[in-house]
Design a protein around this motif. Structure first.
Motif, short mmCIF file in Angstrom:
data_model
loop_
_atom_site.label_atom_id
_atom_site.label_comp_id
_atom_site.label_asym_id
_atom_site.label_seq_id
_atom_site.Cartn_x
_atom_site.Cartn_y
_atom_site.Cartn_z
N ARG A 1 0.84 -1.21 0.00
CA ARG A 1 0.00 0.00 0.00
C ARG A 1 0.87 1.26 0.00
N GLN A 2 1.87 1.28 0.91
CA GLN A 2 2.75 2.45 0.97
C GLN A 2 3.61 2.57 -0.29
N PHE A 3 4.03 1.42 -0.83
CA PHE A 3 4.82 1.41 -2.06
C PHE A 3 4.03 2.06 -3.20
N THR A 4 2.74 1.75 -3.28
CA THR A 4 1.90 2.31 -4.34
C THR A 4 1.79 3.82 -4.21
N VAL A 5 1.63 4.29 -2.96
CA VAL A 5 1.54 5.74 -2.72
C VAL A 5 2.83 6.44 -3.13
N ILE A 6 3.98 5.89 -2.71
CA ILE A 6 5.28 6.50 -3.01
C ILE A 6 5.58 6.42 -4.50
N LEU A 7 5.17 5.32 -5.14
CA LEU A 7 5.38 5.17 -6.58
C LEU A 7 4.62 6.24 -7.36
N ARG A 8 3.39 6.51 -6.95
CA ARG A 8 2.62 7.57 -7.60
C ARG A 8 3.32 8.93 -7.44
N GLU A 9 3.84 9.17 -6.21
CA GLU A 9 4.54 10.43 -5.96
C GLU A 9 5.81 10.53 -6.82
N ALA A 10 6.53 9.41 -6.97
CA ALA A 10 7.74 9.40 -7.80
C ALA A 10 7.39 9.70 -9.26
N LYS A 11 6.29 9.14 -9.73
CA LYS A 11 5.84 9.39 -11.11
C LYS A 11 5.50 10.87 -11.30
#
Length: 206
Positions: free
Chosen positions: A39-49
């Motif tokens: 869940r946290q990985f998905t949030v951070i991945l969106r922020e990185a994008k």
């Protein structure tokens, strides 16, 4: 599933039951951790994008502006002006914990000239001012992007490791323990029945 090579005794049965209980509890905790990490990985991945798209857009504009500044300025003067730094940047590298994973945390600090330019106004045309200012503003965003993308990679590696642990417990250790416990129970029941039969035979001969 191959069972463990152990002696079929009640003491061994008790130990294996305790190990099974620990393995089941550990499996649940690791599964919950894995779900939260994803869940946290998905949030951070969106922020990185989002950061990468913003940085690439701004970087394109900065490079375009630099090209314009170079086109209206003699090459030697431009290289000399841009070679002199207007700011000294210091990076303070620390770590922060995300679900038990130590990920990088970088903060910038520095000193710059009052006008923020590496050259005097008389040395180069005004087209360079905007590009230098935008490049200076872009640096913290580039550092944040690097920090975020490194966090994404580290979390992805940890999620993969955690997944292997969960699978090892779910498909190897727990089935092995259950199979071994069943084997020991069957063996103990068999021994108990054999003891009863022997006792009955002894009584019948008496």
């Amino acid at each position: 599933m191959a069972r463990l090579n152990v002696n079929p005794t009640r003491m061994e049965l008790k130990k294996l039951k305790a190990r099974l209980s620990t393995a089941v509890r550990g499996h649940k905790l690791l599964k919950d951790k894995s779900d939260e990490m994803i869940r946290q990985f998905t949030v951070i991945l969106r922020e990185a994008k989002r950061l990468r798209e913003a940085v690439e857009l701004e970087l394109s504009a900065v490079l375009k502006q630099f090209s314009i500044a170079r086109s209206v300025t003699p090459s030697f003067e431009a290289e000399t002006a841009f070679a002199l730094p207007s700011v000294a940047v210091y990076a303070n590298c620390e770590t922060q914990s995300v679900m038990g994973v130590d990920v990088p945390k970088v903060t910038l600090s520095g000193e710059k000239r009052a006008d923020g330019l590496p050259y005097a106004y008389s040395e180069i045309t005004g087209e360079a001012d905007y590009s230098v200012q935008k490049a200076s503003e872009l640096l913290p965003k580039m550092v944040e992007l690097a920090q975020t993308e490194k966090t994404v990679r580290m979390l992805a590696e940890e999620i993969e490791r955690n997944k292997r642990r969960v699978n090892a417990l779910e498909y190897v250790m727990i089935p092995q323990l259950e199979e071994t416990i069943k084997y020991i129970k069957d063996k103990l029941d068999e021994n108990e029945r054999a003891a009863v039969v022997r006792l009955m035979k002894v009584k019948s001969k008496a």
